[in-house]
Design a protein around this motif. Sequence first.
Motif, PDB file in Angstrom:
ATOM      1  N   ARG A 337       0.822  -1.202   0.000  1.00  0.00           N
ATOM      2  CA  ARG A 337       0.000   0.000   0.000  1.00  0.00           C
ATOM      3  C   ARG A 337       0.859   1.256   0.000  1.00  0.00           C
ATOM      4  N   PRO A 339       2.331   4.519  -1.447  1.00  0.00           N
ATOM      5  CA  PRO A 339       1.848   5.438  -2.495  1.00  0.00           C
ATOM      6  C   PRO A 339       2.800   5.513  -3.682  1.00  0.00           C
ATOM      7  N   ASP A 340       2.239   5.812  -4.828  1.00  0.00           N
ATOM      8  CA  ASP A 340       3.045   6.089  -6.018  1.00  0.00           C
ATOM      9  C   ASP A 340       3.533   7.531  -5.949  1.00  0.00           C
ATOM     10  N   PRO A 354      -2.762   4.581  -2.506  1.00  0.00           N
ATOM     11  CA  PRO A 354      -3.827   3.694  -2.980  1.00  0.00           C
ATOM     12  C   PRO A 354      -4.987   3.662  -1.990  1.00  0.00           C
ATOM     13  N   VAL A 358      -6.116  -2.777  -3.992  1.00  0.00           N
ATOM     14  CA  VAL A 358      -4.657  -2.792  -4.099  1.00  0.00           C
ATOM     15  C   VAL A 358      -4.198  -3.764  -5.174  1.00  0.00           C
ATOM     16  N   ARG A 362      -4.886  -0.993  -8.678  1.00  0.00           N
ATOM     17  CA  ARG A 362      -5.010   0.013  -7.627  1.00  0.00           C
ATOM     18  C   ARG A 362      -6.095   1.028  -7.948  1.00  0.00           C
ATOM     19  N   ASP A 363      -6.675   1.579  -6.886  1.00  0.00           N
ATOM     20  CA  ASP A 363      -7.491   2.774  -7.069  1.00  0.00           C
ATOM     21  C   ASP A 363      -6.832   3.911  -6.302  1.00  0.00           C
ATOM     22  N   TYR A 364      -7.129   5.138  -6.710  1.00  0.00           N
ATOM     23  CA  TYR A 364      -6.487   6.314  -6.139  1.00  0.00           C
ATOM     24  C   TYR A 364      -7.557   7.308  -5.698  1.00  0.00           C
ATOM     25  N   PRO A 388     -10.648   1.708 -10.803  1.00  0.00           N
ATOM     26  CA  PRO A 388      -9.386   1.034 -10.453  1.00  0.00           C
ATOM     27  C   PRO A 388      -8.657   0.542 -11.694  1.00  0.00           C
TER      28      PRO A 388
END
Length: 522
Positions: A337, A339-340, A354, A358, A362-364, A388
């Motif tokens: 999990r 973050p980007d 995220p 996951v 992924r969803d943001y 996602p």
Amino acid sequence: MGLGHPRPYGGRRASRSTAALLLALGMCAASACTGGGDEGRDEPPAAREPAGWHPWGTAFEGGGRDTGPGEENACAEGTDPGNALDEERIATRGRTGDPETLNCSGTGFRDERLRVRDGAYIPEDSDRPDQPDRSDRSDQSEEGEPDSGGSGGSGGSGAEGPGAETYHPEKSGSDRAADFGRARGMVFLDEETDPTGPGNTSQALGGQRLVRALDEKSREQRWRHRIRSAAVLHGDTVVGDEATKITNRPKDHNYEDWTPLYRPGGALVAWDPRSGEEKWRVPVPKGRWCEPARVGGKLFASCADSQYDRGKTTWYRVDTAARKLHALYTHPTEQERVPDMVGADEGDLVFLPPGKVVFPDRDYPKIVRVDMRTGKQRTVPLPDSLAPGAEPRLREGDLYFSRDRGRELSAVDATTGEQRWQRRTSMTYPSEPVVSARRGEVYLADSAGRLLALGREDGEERWRTREPRAKDGGTTPREMDAVSSLTLARDVLVVSTGNTVFSVSPDSPETRPKTWRTVRAA
């Protein structure tokens, strides 16, 4: 589908006064005091083309379908790129400091230089970019068109030997090798060696990560150092994470399916690009695995509490003068999990944590913006319409989310979180989007070299090309090749797809190449 607030050509964001002026002009247009226009949309300014440029194409043949580790479609102009993470991931790998030169890679060729204005091949032993072209001109013609078809110590002073030797990735035991930067006549490689490869037949090394410095023209190795996970080019130094001790070497020397485990701690180390001598080092926190990152022209360290699972991660600003790390942001996350980190925008690092989804997609739900200097954070919610599985890219102050193999593209303002538009395209496996703020356009290229231009503000199609330009048929995702790449040389679009590199003007994208060359790859 919101269009968002207006943004003028050539600017980042409209100020309040500018926005008010635009609003007044819009009201005036509604009252017919300007006499209307082309359905309310301004035409982009004329494309700025490099001096002496004309449409061209260059194909590389004879290099086979695979030239070894690190193959990808990529082209970079010799000038500094505009986007943060691209600076490390793609653009610096081809930086030459010469705006008249491109450095390109693709199917069957790696790190080859081309002249921006006409696509002429520049051999490695050329002293100047205006040397005579040595490519095979059998396919070249006016208004031509391609044929149909579609190891030493950990961070000590000085360089590890051997010194001057010609580097061949296929003979070095490389499992992966990629150029990440150029400076002062040198090209720098981040390389991972294979413990069972030809360069490690004795298996004495047992696989390791190296940063190599090669002469840009001769490809002779000048120095190398062991690193743990990453190296970047920052200013007049090459910065890597110190290779601490490996704790799990197999006693029976059987390195099959073996992954090295390093001790945490160590330091970030900077080396002189020419000599490989150590210039400075900054200790990292004990018990943590840290690696360097260059974002928005500044140096950071990303430090995790686990070598591979990452887990809780803290970003630090690297103070090279004081030899210290300054903590900015800690991800409040567990494994899977993290973050980007998508880049830098107006003095902020931009993260996408995220949400509930996951794996596998992924969803943001939000954007986290962190001030590079102070660490002050600001959270911005993202629209629910982002499904996602979208892949995010930060471009010129906007986030572009691509999903369904690139068929769907959404644009979101990275400051407000407001969705500008969402569009379904006919392109499959397109390149990453490239944005011209000056012209107000977003560009994509598919695997056959077809191009699509969308309006930056509304996502409406401006133009598309229908004729494939890739001489070998283009990138084939089924063969696990890289997708096509797209870059700008001033306003000219340069595409690398399959074994082909070509350029077009966005003012006349269907114009056929004036010259077409075939280069015999090494």
